[in-house]
Structures are given as C-alpha cells and as structure tokens.
Design an enzyme around this catalytic site. Structure first.
Site, PDB file in Angstrom:
ATOM      1  N   ASN A   9       0.873  -1.179   0.000  1.00 43.86           N
ATOM      2  CA  ASN A   9       0.000   0.000   0.000  1.00 43.86           C
ATOM      3  C   ASN A   9       0.907   1.224   0.000  1.00 43.86           C
ATOM      4  O   ASN A   9       1.497   1.560   1.017  1.00 43.86           O
ATOM      5  CB  ASN A   9      -0.880  -0.035   1.261  1.00 43.86           C
ATOM      6  CG  ASN A   9      -1.687   1.240   1.437  1.00 43.86           C
ATOM      7  OD1 ASN A   9      -1.801   2.045   0.510  1.00 43.86           O
ATOM      8  ND2 ASN A   9      -2.251   1.435   2.619  1.00 43.86           N
ATOM      9  N   LYS A  11       0.148   4.232  -0.278  1.00 47.56           N
ATOM     10  CA  LYS A  11      -0.517   5.405   0.328  1.00 47.56           C
ATOM     11  C   LYS A  11      -0.322   6.658  -0.545  1.00 47.56           C
ATOM     12  O   LYS A  11      -0.227   6.532  -1.760  1.00 47.56           O
ATOM     13  CB  LYS A  11      -0.006   5.637   1.758  1.00 47.56           C
ATOM     14  CG  LYS A  11      -0.063   4.372   2.607  1.00 47.56           C
ATOM     15  CD  LYS A  11       0.065   4.659   4.060  1.00 47.56           C
ATOM     16  CE  LYS A  11       0.230   3.358   4.815  1.00 47.56           C
ATOM     17  NZ  LYS A  11       0.097   3.510   6.238  1.00 47.56           N
ATOM     18  N   HIS A  95      -9.457   0.841   5.011  1.00 46.58           N
ATOM     19  CA  HIS A  95      -8.146   1.013   5.652  1.00 46.58           C
ATOM     20  C   HIS A  95      -8.317   1.913   6.874  1.00 46.58           C
ATOM     21  O   HIS A  95      -9.150   2.824   6.864  1.00 46.58           O
ATOM     22  CB  HIS A  95      -7.160   1.625   4.649  1.00 46.58           C
ATOM     23  CG  HIS A  95      -5.759   1.631   5.175  1.00 46.58           C
ATOM     24  ND1 HIS A  95      -5.293   2.614   6.019  1.00 46.58           N
ATOM     25  CD2 HIS A  95      -4.735   0.760   5.005  1.00 46.58           C
ATOM     26  CE1 HIS A  95      -4.028   2.342   6.336  1.00 46.58           C
ATOM     27  NE2 HIS A  95      -3.666   1.224   5.731  1.00 46.58           N
ATOM     28  N   GLU A  97      -6.726   4.360   7.932  1.00 46.54           N
ATOM     29  CA  GLU A  97      -6.601   5.799   7.690  1.00 46.54           C
ATOM     30  C   GLU A  97      -7.897   6.356   7.094  1.00 46.54           C
ATOM     31  O   GLU A  97      -8.268   7.507   7.348  1.00 46.54           O
ATOM     32  CB  GLU A  97      -5.388   6.069   6.786  1.00 46.54           C
ATOM     33  CG  GLU A  97      -4.100   5.869   7.575  1.00 46.54           C
ATOM     34  CD  GLU A  97      -2.949   5.278   6.791  1.00 46.54           C
ATOM     35  OE1 GLU A  97      -2.940   5.365   5.561  1.00 46.54           O
ATOM     36  OE2 GLU A  97      -2.051   4.713   7.446  1.00 46.54           O
ATOM     37  N   GLU A 167      -5.341  -5.240  10.632  1.00 46.08           N
ATOM     38  CA  GLU A 167      -4.355  -4.175  10.813  1.00 46.08           C
ATOM     39  C   GLU A 167      -4.643  -3.422  12.111  1.00 46.08           C
ATOM     40  O   GLU A 167      -5.469  -2.487  12.115  1.00 46.08           O
ATOM     41  CB  GLU A 167      -4.411  -3.200   9.636  1.00 46.08           C
ATOM     42  CG  GLU A 167      -4.088  -3.841   8.307  1.00 46.08           C
ATOM     43  CD  GLU A 167      -3.516  -2.818   7.326  1.00 46.08           C
ATOM     44  OE1 GLU A 167      -2.442  -3.060   6.812  1.00 46.08           O
ATOM     45  OE2 GLU A 167      -4.156  -1.773   7.118  1.00 46.08           O
ATOM     46  N   GLY A 173       2.241   2.176  10.656  1.00 47.70           N
ATOM     47  CA  GLY A 173       3.133   3.321  10.474  1.00 47.70           C
ATOM     48  C   GLY A 173       3.800   3.789  11.752  1.00 47.70           C
ATOM     49  O   GLY A 173       4.351   4.883  11.803  1.00 47.70           O
ATOM     50  N   SER A 213       3.430  -2.189  10.352  1.00 49.75           N
ATOM     51  CA  SER A 213       4.885  -2.173  10.573  1.00 49.75           C
ATOM     52  C   SER A 213       5.571  -3.494  10.225  1.00 49.75           C
ATOM     53  O   SER A 213       6.508  -3.905  10.903  1.00 49.75           O
ATOM     54  CB  SER A 213       5.191  -1.747  12.012  1.00 49.75           C
ATOM     55  OG  SER A 213       4.717  -0.431  12.236  1.00 49.75           O
TER      56      SER A 213
HETATM   57  C1  PEP Z   1      -0.773  -0.081   5.827  1.00 51.64           C
HETATM   58  O1  PEP Z   1      -0.758   1.003   5.306  1.00 51.64           O
HETATM   59  O2  PEP Z   1      -1.685  -0.857   5.548  1.00 51.64           O
HETATM   60  C2  PEP Z   1       0.295  -0.435   6.764  1.00 51.64           C
HETATM   61  C3  PEP Z   1       0.239  -1.587   7.362  1.00 51.64           C
HETATM   62  O3  PEP Z   1       1.314   0.488   6.953  1.00 51.64           O
HETATM   63  P1  PEP Z   1       2.752   0.205   7.629  1.00 51.64           P
HETATM   64  O4  PEP Z   1       3.269  -1.095   7.048  1.00 51.64           O
HETATM   65  O5  PEP Z   1       3.602   1.365   7.247  1.00 51.64           O
HETATM   66  O6  PEP Z   1       2.555   0.083   9.103  1.00 51.64           O
END
Ligand code: PEP
Length: 251
Positions: A9, A11, A95, A97, A167, A173, A213
């Site tokens: 992803n 983003k 997601h 976000e 998630e 992040g 992460s």
């Molecule tokens: C994501 O955007 O779905 C995500 C898991 O981000 P990150 O790997 O940066 O934590």
C-alpha cells in the site's frame, strides 16, 4: 491451501517517475518469486502508469479506495468500473486511515464492498482495533463489529472472493508491530467469526493478511503463523529491497 498474498500500500507517496520506477523494479524482481501472490496499490492518479509498468508481470494492480456508486455527480470520487478499466484486480477498503482520518464507517465500507464485488474486483477489507480498545480488552468485539458491519449481506460465494487484512491501528506506520502471537490470536478469532456466520470450510479458505509495521526483519515470524496468510505492507513497500525482503518471509 491458502496462497500467501503480499500487497504493498503505497498510500499518498511517490511522484509519477518514482512510482513507475518502483513498479518496474517490483515487476522485474517478481520473476524470481514462486507461490506468492503479489500486488501493489499506488495512488489512484498513478494507477495507469503503474499498470503499464507492471504489464506482463505477475504483480497485480490494486487501488487504495473507491466510491460505491457506479457513476454520476460525485465530484472527486472514482468508481469500481473505472478501476477495472485501468486494469485493477484489487481494491483496499476500510483502511484504518480511511476509517479514522477520513471518517469512513462500516456502512460506507459495506457499500463499497458490494460495489467492488459486483465489478469483479477483489476487495482487501481492513479491520483493526485502536490502542485504547486493545487496552480495554475490546479487540475481539471491535473486530467482530467491523467484520459484521463491513461485510453485511455478503454471500458465502462472495466471501470466498474477499481478502481480509487485520491491521491493528496502533501498529500502522508506528514501528510497533503486533507480536506473532497477538496477530495469530486475532486471525483465529476472525476464522471463528467466519465459521459461525458462514461455515467452517469457508472460514479456512479465506485469506487473512496481517498489516502494521511489517518489515523484512519481522516478516518471517509473522508469516509463519498458521492463520497469517500474507501481509498488507505500507512503509516497507516503498523500497523494492524491503518489499522483497518481506516476500522472502512468506516462503
Ligand atoms: C498499511 O498502510 O496498511 C500499513 C500496514 O502500513 P505500515 O506497514 O507502514 O505500518
């Protein structure tokens, strides 16, 4: 057998040239990968350019969001058919976000899931608890509420086409990864939810990615958990070396 699925992803990152260069690197390195499904989800304005760079490779193209209506006066929005038109196979929906920064509800996600399925896209439906919810012992209830709300009315046949991504919001992040045991516990919980609502066979079929992460250094341990079927990767998907370091952990 659930085939591992690693999706990046990207983003709201990269410019056009960087997106194309990364897509080309991912496409090239994917030739050495066997038995793992791969996808990248660039910003929507770069879908076409990235799709062209991926052409002929086994890397699928995914979008990060879409709108549930088919067409009309919805300024700034993008329909499922438009994504299909650009060569998308996947769309990330719900997601964290989008839920927590942009205010999307389970009902919004549910409408998008229905529209994505109707258009033939594979939705990657994200669920995950906030840190305060985990600390209050509400993880299981939050996951159930998001699963039930986001996937309301989805038939068994359609559930089989969906990918779930667990998630935890506190791990996205932040550099704070869930432990393999924490991830496995929620993935198992999701299978129980699916077994109760649908059937045990289907619950074993649906793939559940972990996201939050994930890095080359922690991927193998997370991906070795029995019910973790891949990863949705944010930050580490922006460098081909890191992305393939994670893919290596899926073998
Ligand atoms: C994501 O955007 O779905 C995500 C898991 O981000 P990150 O790997 O940066 O934590």
């Amino acid at each position: 057998m659930r085939r591992p699925f690693i999706a990046g992803n990207w983003k709201m990152n990269l410019n056009r040239a960087e997106a194309v260069a990364l897509a080309k690197a991912v496409a090239e390195r994917s030739t050495a990968v066997e038995g793992v499904e791969l996808a990248v989800c660039p910003p929507s304005v770069y879908l076409e350019a990235v799709g062209n760079a991926l052409k002929g490779s086994k890397v699928g193209l995914g979008a990060q969001n879409m709108y549930h209506e088919a067409s009309g006066a919805f300024t700034g929005e993008i329909s499922a058919a438009m994504l299909v038109d650009l060569g998308c196979r996947y769309v990330i929906l719900g997601h964290s976000e989008r839920r927590h920064v942009l205010g999307e509800t389970d009902a919004d996600v549910n409408r998008k899931v229905a529209a994505a399925l109707k258009a033939g896209l594979t939705p990657i439906v994200c669920v995950g608890e906030l840190l305060a919810e985990r600390e209050a012992g509400q993880t299981s209830a939050v996951i159930r509420r998001q699963f039930d709300g986001s996937l309301a009315g989805v038939s068994a046949a359609d559930l089989a086409k969906i990918v779930i991504a667990y998630e935890p919001v506190w791990a996205i992040g932040t550099g704070k990864v869930a432990s393999p045991e924490q991830a496995e516990e929620v993935h198992l919980d999701l299978r129980k939810i699916m077994a109760n609502r649908y059937n045990a066979g289907l619950a074993q079929e649906v793939r559940i990615q972990y996201g939050g992460s994930v890095k080359p250094s922690n991927a193998a341990e997370l991906l070795s958990q029995a019910d973790v079927d891949g990863a949705l990767v944010g930050g580490a998907s922006l460098k081909a070396d890191d992305f393939f370091g994670i893919v290596a952990g899926a073998k």
